[in-house]
Write a protein that holds these residues in place. Structure first.
Motif, PDB file in Angstrom:
ATOM      1  N   LYS A  35       1.089  -0.940  -0.083  1.00 18.04           N
ATOM      2  CA  LYS A  35      -0.502   0.164  -0.121  1.00 18.04           C
ATOM      3  C   LYS A  35       1.076   1.314  -0.001  1.00 18.04           C
ATOM      4  O   LYS A  35       2.143   1.397   0.609  1.00 18.04           O
ATOM      5  CB  LYS A  35      -0.979  -0.013   0.955  1.00 18.04           C
ATOM      6  CG  LYS A  35      -2.143  -1.310   1.134  1.00 18.04           C
ATOM      7  CD  LYS A  35      -2.458  -1.217   2.621  1.00 18.04           C
ATOM      8  CE  LYS A  35      -3.444  -2.314   2.481  1.00 18.04           C
ATOM      9  NZ  LYS A  35      -3.392  -3.180   3.653  1.00 18.04           N
ATOM     10  N   GLU A  36       0.515   2.248  -1.139  1.00 16.73           N
ATOM     11  CA  GLU A  36       1.428   3.048  -0.871  1.00 16.73           C
ATOM     12  C   GLU A  36       1.180   3.971   1.082  1.00 16.73           C
ATOM     13  O   GLU A  36      -0.061   3.732   1.561  1.00 16.73           O
ATOM     14  CB  GLU A  36       0.765   4.519  -1.614  1.00 16.73           C
ATOM     15  CG  GLU A  36       1.015   3.885  -3.474  1.00 16.73           C
ATOM     16  CD  GLU A  36       0.638   5.448  -4.282  1.00 16.73           C
ATOM     17  OE1 GLU A  36      -0.298   6.243  -4.053  1.00 16.73           O
ATOM     18  OE2 GLU A  36       1.003   5.033  -5.609  1.00 16.73           O
ATOM     19  N   GLY A  37       1.976   5.015   1.022  1.00 13.97           N
ATOM     20  CA  GLY A  37       2.146   5.561   2.508  1.00 13.97           C
ATOM     21  C   GLY A  37       2.883   6.727   2.361  1.00 13.97           C
ATOM     22  O   GLY A  37       3.339   7.329   0.922  1.00 13.97           O
ATOM     23  N   TYR A  38       3.369   7.550   3.687  1.00 14.45           N
ATOM     24  CA  TYR A  38       4.048   9.192   3.655  1.00 14.45           C
ATOM     25  C   TYR A  38       5.370   8.448   3.594  1.00 14.45           C
ATOM     26  O   TYR A  38       5.237   7.518   5.024  1.00 14.45           O
ATOM     27  CB  TYR A  38       3.800   9.612   4.488  1.00 14.45           C
ATOM     28  CG  TYR A  38       1.488  10.323   3.251  1.00 14.45           C
ATOM     29  CD1 TYR A  38       2.030  10.156   2.684  1.00 14.45           C
ATOM     30  CD2 TYR A  38       0.814   9.283   3.866  1.00 14.45           C
ATOM     31  CE1 TYR A  38       1.368  11.277   1.826  1.00 14.45           C
ATOM     32  CE2 TYR A  38      -0.339  10.256   2.757  1.00 14.45           C
ATOM     33  CZ  TYR A  38      -0.068  10.835   2.277  1.00 14.45           C
ATOM     34  OH  TYR A  38      -0.871  11.356   1.182  1.00 14.45           O
ATOM     35  N   PHE A  39       6.449   9.325   3.449  1.00 18.82           N
ATOM     36  CA  PHE A  39       7.949   9.468   4.152  1.00 18.82           C
ATOM     37  C   PHE A  39       7.124  10.207   5.054  1.00 18.82           C
ATOM     38  O   PHE A  39       6.784  11.239   4.585  1.00 18.82           O
ATOM     39  CB  PHE A  39       8.569   9.989   2.623  1.00 18.82           C
ATOM     40  CG  PHE A  39       8.870   8.691   1.855  1.00 18.82           C
ATOM     41  CD1 PHE A  39       9.769   7.416   1.962  1.00 18.82           C
ATOM     42  CD2 PHE A  39       8.664   8.934   0.872  1.00 18.82           C
ATOM     43  CE1 PHE A  39      10.477   6.692   1.087  1.00 18.82           C
ATOM     44  CE2 PHE A  39       8.894   8.243  -0.422  1.00 18.82           C
ATOM     45  CZ  PHE A  39      10.480   7.085   0.314  1.00 18.82           C
TER      46      PHE A  39
END
Length: 187
Positions: A49-53
């Motif tokens: 799943k895409e997430g955040y840096f």
């Protein structure tokens, strides 16, 4: 795929005996092109799943493609430009974030060990000064091995770069392997 000869490691870090000349893999041999992200995506796409840096204060810096593509200490291949060198300093699977920091944040003083195994004795009776290796290709670092509240810790004489939960730690007395365990927490 990298290859090497099969070896057996006997008690001393300096004494090895070749047991056969058959070549062995040093990588994940069942993963083609050493692309473990693709391997996971093909078999369990719901895990990626895409997430955040984020930075160390929790500020969002940009999106990442999924935590399976990153490792603590990584600098290259992040897919984000911040105008300075940054490194993966933490991966949080619960909130799907990858923390980016300056290299200084990778250096740690202490680790907690689980699943410890001692070779020359059944249990550690008192604190013991040892040399510790926490990453392949990294030099040993002197440290104090001790129990506190029934948990095993290593406190390093000098900071160690990028020890990571789930990796192995090996303890030496001179050139004798005393034991090892799995890194459970990093401080």
């Amino acid at each position: 795929m990298k290859t090497s000869y099969s070896w057996i490691f006997i008690i001393s870090k300096h004494y090895i005996v070749r047991i056969q000349s058959k070549k062995d893999s040093e990588e994940i041999c069942f993963v083609q092109n050493r692309d473990h992200g693709l391997f996971i995506r093909q078999r369990n796409p719901e895990l990626i799943k895409e997430g955040y840096f984020i930075d160390e204060r929790g500020n969002k810096l940009g999106k990442h493609n999924g935590i399976v593509y990153y490792t603590v200490g990584q600098r290259k291949g992040l897919g984000i430009a911040l105008g300075k060198r940054v490194f993966v300093s933490k991966i949080n699977a619960i909130d799907n974030t990858v923390t980016l920091s300056d290299e200084d944040a990778l250096y740690k003083n202490k680790i907690r060990i689980r699943e410890e195994n001692f070779i020359p004795f059944d249990a550690l009776e008192k604190p013991l000064e040892v040399s510790v290796k926490v990453r392949h290709g990294q030099s040993e670092t002197k440290g104090l091995l001790f129990y506190k509240n029934n948990e095993l810790f290593v406190e390093f004489e000098k900071q160690v770069r990028a020890p990571n939960k789930g990796q192995s730690a090996v303890f030496y007395l001179d050139d004798i392997v005393v034991g090892g365990g799995i890194i459970d927490e990093v401080y």
